[in-house]
Design a protein around this motif. Structure first.
Motif, PDB file in Angstrom:
ATOM      1  N   VAL A 181       0.856  -1.192   0.000  1.00 34.78           N
ATOM      2  CA  VAL A 181       0.000   0.000   0.000  1.00 34.78           C
ATOM      3  C   VAL A 181       0.892   1.242   0.000  1.00 34.78           C
ATOM      4  N   SER A 182       0.565   2.198  -0.861  1.00 40.39           N
ATOM      5  CA  SER A 182       1.385   3.410  -0.956  1.00 40.39           C
ATOM      6  C   SER A 182       1.113   4.359   0.205  1.00 40.39           C
ATOM      7  N   ASN A 183       2.128   5.111   0.582  1.00 39.97           N
ATOM      8  CA  ASN A 183       2.038   6.104   1.660  1.00 39.97           C
ATOM      9  C   ASN A 183       1.451   5.521   2.953  1.00 39.97           C
ATOM     10  N   PRO A 184       2.145   4.538   3.530  1.00 36.01           N
ATOM     11  CA  PRO A 184       1.629   3.919   4.753  1.00 36.01           C
ATOM     12  C   PRO A 184       1.811   4.854   5.955  1.00 36.01           C
ATOM     13  N   PRO A 185       1.260   4.484   7.125  1.00 32.34           N
ATOM     14  CA  PRO A 185       1.449   5.293   8.333  1.00 32.34           C
ATOM     15  C   PRO A 185       2.926   5.420   8.704  1.00 32.34           C
ATOM     16  N   GLU A 186       3.194   6.393   9.576  1.00 36.06           N
ATOM     17  CA  GLU A 186       4.570   6.652   9.999  1.00 36.06           C
ATOM     18  C   GLU A 186       4.984   5.811  11.189  1.00 36.06           C
ATOM     19  N   ASP A 187       4.062   5.057  11.755  1.00 38.34           N
ATOM     20  CA  ASP A 187       4.367   4.214  12.907  1.00 38.34           C
ATOM     21  C   ASP A 187       3.563   2.916  12.758  1.00 38.34           C
ATOM     22  N   THR A 188       3.749   2.008  13.704  1.00 37.03           N
ATOM     23  CA  THR A 188       3.138   0.680  13.620  1.00 37.03           C
ATOM     24  C   THR A 188       1.619   0.747  13.511  1.00 37.03           C
ATOM     25  N   VAL A 189       1.085  -0.067  12.618  1.00 38.46           N
ATOM     26  CA  VAL A 189      -0.362  -0.178  12.438  1.00 38.46           C
ATOM     27  C   VAL A 189      -0.954  -1.023  13.569  1.00 38.46           C
ATOM     28  N   THR A 190      -2.067  -0.559  14.136  1.00 39.99           N
ATOM     29  CA  THR A 190      -2.729  -1.267  15.223  1.00 39.99           C
ATOM     30  C   THR A 190      -3.980  -2.004  14.770  1.00 39.99           C
ATOM     31  N   GLY A 224     -17.482  -2.898   4.033  1.00 41.38           N
ATOM     32  CA  GLY A 224     -18.289  -3.959   3.454  1.00 41.38           C
ATOM     33  C   GLY A 224     -18.949  -3.551   2.152  1.00 41.38           C
ATOM     34  N   ALA A 225     -18.867  -2.256   1.810  1.00 41.27           N
ATOM     35  CA  ALA A 225     -19.579  -1.747   0.632  1.00 41.27           C
ATOM     36  C   ALA A 225     -18.669  -1.508  -0.575  1.00 41.27           C
ATOM     37  N   ALA A 226     -17.357  -1.414  -0.343  1.00 35.00           N
ATOM     38  CA  ALA A 226     -16.404  -1.146  -1.430  1.00 35.00           C
ATOM     39  C   ALA A 226     -15.018  -1.523  -0.930  1.00 35.00           C
ATOM     40  N   ASP A 227     -14.047  -1.595  -1.845  1.00 39.65           N
ATOM     41  CA  ASP A 227     -12.682  -1.920  -1.428  1.00 39.65           C
ATOM     42  C   ASP A 227     -11.978  -0.673  -0.905  1.00 39.65           C
ATOM     43  N   MET A 228     -12.450  -0.218   0.241  1.00 35.25           N
ATOM     44  CA  MET A 228     -11.846   0.899   0.965  1.00 35.25           C
ATOM     45  C   MET A 228     -11.264   0.343   2.254  1.00 35.25           C
ATOM     46  N   LEU A 229      -9.985   0.621   2.495  1.00 40.02           N
ATOM     47  CA  LEU A 229      -9.280   0.082   3.655  1.00 40.02           C
ATOM     48  C   LEU A 229      -8.996   1.198   4.656  1.00 40.02           C
ATOM     49  N   ALA A 230      -9.490   1.030   5.887  1.00 38.86           N
ATOM     50  CA  ALA A 230      -9.209   1.990   6.965  1.00 38.86           C
ATOM     51  C   ALA A 230      -8.091   1.429   7.831  1.00 38.86           C
ATOM     52  N   VAL A 231      -7.166   2.308   8.228  1.00 42.82           N
ATOM     53  CA  VAL A 231      -5.955   1.899   8.931  1.00 42.82           C
ATOM     54  C   VAL A 231      -5.766   2.779  10.168  1.00 42.82           C
ATOM     55  N   ALA A 232      -5.601   2.135  11.327  1.00 40.98           N
ATOM     56  CA  ALA A 232      -5.300   2.852  12.572  1.00 40.98           C
ATOM     57  C   ALA A 232      -3.838   2.632  12.928  1.00 40.98           C
ATOM     58  N   SER A 233      -3.236   3.658  13.532  1.00 38.13           N
ATOM     59  CA  SER A 233      -1.792   3.579  13.782  1.00 38.13           C
ATOM     60  C   SER A 233      -1.396   4.278  15.086  1.00 38.13           C
ATOM     61  N   ASP A 268       0.737   6.420  15.127  1.00 39.24           N
ATOM     62  CA  ASP A 268       1.079   7.817  14.792  1.00 39.24           C
ATOM     63  C   ASP A 268      -0.111   8.770  14.978  1.00 39.24           C
ATOM     64  N   LYS A 269      -1.179   8.282  15.639  1.00 40.15           N
ATOM     65  CA  LYS A 269      -2.359   9.071  16.023  1.00 40.15           C
ATOM     66  C   LYS A 269      -3.339   9.306  14.877  1.00 40.15           C
ATOM     67  N   LYS A 270      -3.062   8.731  13.720  1.00 38.09           N
ATOM     68  CA  LYS A 270      -3.891   9.025  12.555  1.00 38.09           C
ATOM     69  C   LYS A 270      -4.693   7.805  12.105  1.00 38.09           C
ATOM     70  N   VAL A 271      -5.837   8.099  11.476  1.00 41.13           N
ATOM     71  CA  VAL A 271      -6.613   7.107  10.738  1.00 41.13           C
ATOM     72  C   VAL A 271      -6.500   7.463   9.262  1.00 41.13           C
ATOM     73  N   ARG A 272      -6.106   6.495   8.456  1.00 41.09           N
ATOM     74  CA  ARG A 272      -5.985   6.702   7.013  1.00 41.09           C
ATOM     75  C   ARG A 272      -6.964   5.800   6.281  1.00 41.09           C
ATOM     76  N   GLN A 293      -3.792  -1.651  -6.591  1.00 36.93           N
ATOM     77  CA  GLN A 293      -3.127  -0.370  -6.351  1.00 36.93           C
ATOM     78  C   GLN A 293      -3.956   0.466  -5.382  1.00 36.93           C
ATOM     79  N   SER A 294      -3.266   1.239  -4.561  1.00 36.45           N
ATOM     80  CA  SER A 294      -3.947   1.985  -3.496  1.00 36.45           C
ATOM     81  C   SER A 294      -3.767   3.478  -3.673  1.00 36.45           C
ATOM     82  N   ALA A 295      -4.775   4.214  -3.250  1.00 38.80           N
ATOM     83  CA  ALA A 295      -4.704   5.682  -3.260  1.00 38.80           C
ATOM     84  C   ALA A 295      -5.316   6.193  -1.967  1.00 38.80           C
ATOM     85  N   GLY A 296      -4.599   7.090  -1.296  1.00 38.41           N
ATOM     86  CA  GLY A 296      -5.131   7.675  -0.070  1.00 38.41           C
ATOM     87  C   GLY A 296      -6.339   8.555  -0.382  1.00 38.41           C
ATOM     88  N   LYS A 297      -7.445   8.342   0.344  1.00 36.62           N
ATOM     89  CA  LYS A 297      -8.671   9.113   0.095  1.00 36.62           C
ATOM     90  C   LYS A 297      -8.964  10.112   1.213  1.00 36.62           C
TER      91      LYS A 297
END
Length: 359
Positions: free
Chosen positions: A28-37, A43-52, A54-58, A67-71
């Motif tokens: 995945v392009s542009n991953p978080p800056e710290d470990t993913v938790t 369930g409706a589309a191929d959208m992946l949410a990521v918690a980390s 680094d305090k952010k949700v991507r 291929q991935s694109a940050g939304k």
């Protein structure tokens, strides 16, 4: 009945057809800056949410080629430990060390609002549909030892139940809520009667619980521990004869010692009901619980796997690589990989074994 699957690494040499291939896995392009938790697919589309950490949700959009694109991205005031999608795929709920849960509404331009609070960090958060209601709710589990239920239109919890210890892990499927705490307590809750424990048991595994994950049919759940073991547990007594545990994520014995690794995550395939385990040893495996059989095992990915999830169609298995602190601060270094990989599910990788009598 321990060890029915056998040690993952020990069995791989003799059963080369169970050796999986990582060659087509995509980063995945542009991953978080710290470990993913935590990882969650909509369930409706191929959208992946990521918690980390680094305090952010991507939130990433994944296309048919992997291929991935940050939304979208939003931030908490502390590390984010858990997240989940609403059933319609318009909202993400997330929670963590800042002791609160927030909802991000992607259908409203990514606006976010706080919807839950605890007296200590929130380790787990899930959406669920309460029986006899058409409005989704959220459930949170915290290190303050409480499990709270939230009507998303109200700032106060609509119910709360106190666990024996800090909540470490939690999963929901249909009306089944399973909560794992410190001291190896496992609480089973029927969401039709959410303010009491339907059942409480001590984990059949002797060491700290790392993860619980509900079967796709909600008849039971899997437990993973820090000591390279997994347990399969059915909710009802009539099915208890099918309970068993097995070893995984451990090196072949060397003399009198065996290196064992934490089972960090367990994910069930949405169509087949088979499941994955992933661990501190940097490997993941697919299993068939009904056949008590390992379907595929994969070589090390070069770092601990901290979180996993399947997409809704079961065609993509996502896994996060990052430092999980299993070796303390001395195990961490600047060169440690930090990434999210997408593994395409092909052929019979996750299909149950044929000719096995299903329950």
């Amino acid at each position: 009945m321990s060890g029915l699957f056998g040690s993952a690494s020990a069995s791989s040499a003799s059963a080369t057809n169970t050796q999986g291939d990582l060659a087509k896995d995509v980063e995945v392009s542009n991953p978080p800056e710290d470990t993913v938790t935590d990882l969650a697919f909509s369930g409706a589309a191929d959208m992946l949410a990521v918690a980390s950490w680094d305090k952010k949700v991507r939130i990433y959009e994944i296309n048919a080629q992997g291929q991935s694109a940050g939304k979208h991205m939003y931030e908490h005031e502390g590390p984010v430990f858990s997240l989940d999608w609403s059933k319609d795929g318009t909202k993400v709920i997330s929670a963590g060390a800042d002791k609160k849960a927030e909802i991000c509404d992607l259908s409203a331009g990514g606006t976010k609002q706080q919807v839950a609070a605890h007296d200590a960090p929130i380790k787990c958060v899930k959406f669920f549909d309460p029986p006899n209601s058409n409005a989704p709710m959220a459930v949170t589990g915290s290190w303050d030892k409480t499990i709270k239920y939230w009507d998303l239109r109200s700032p106060n919890p609509v119910g709360s139940i106190t666990a024996q210890e800090r909540v470490y892990t939690m999963d929901v499927r249909n009306s089944l809520l399973v909560v794992g705490t410190a001291d190896r307590y496992i609480n089973v809750i029927n969401l039709a009667d959410p303010l009491k424990f339907y059942k409480t048991l001590q984990s059949p595994l002797k060491w700290q619980t790392r993860v619980v994950s509900c079967f796709t049919d909600a008849s039971g759940f899997a437990i993973g521990s820090i000591e390279g073991r997994c347990a399969i547990q059915y909710v009802e007594e009539k099915d208890a004869t099918s309970n068993f545990s097995f070893k995984c994520h451990r090196d072949p014995p060397s003399g009198n010692t065996t290196n064992v690794y934490s089972v960090n995550d367990i994910s069930f395939h949405p169509q087949h009901g088979t499941f994955s385990t992933a661990g501190s040893d940097g490997t993941f495996h697919f299993w068939d619980k009904d056949a008590k059989h390992r379907l595929k095992g994969y070589p090390s990915v070069g770092g601990s796997i901290t979180a996993t999830t399947f997409n809704a169609s079961g065609s993509i298995f996502a896994y996060a690589i990052g430092y999980d602190w299993s070796k303390g601060h001395q195990g961490n270094n600047q060169q440690y990989p930090n990434k999210i990989m997408l593994h395409p599910i092909t052929g019979d990788e996750c299909k149950p074994r044929p000719n096995v009598k299903k329950r």
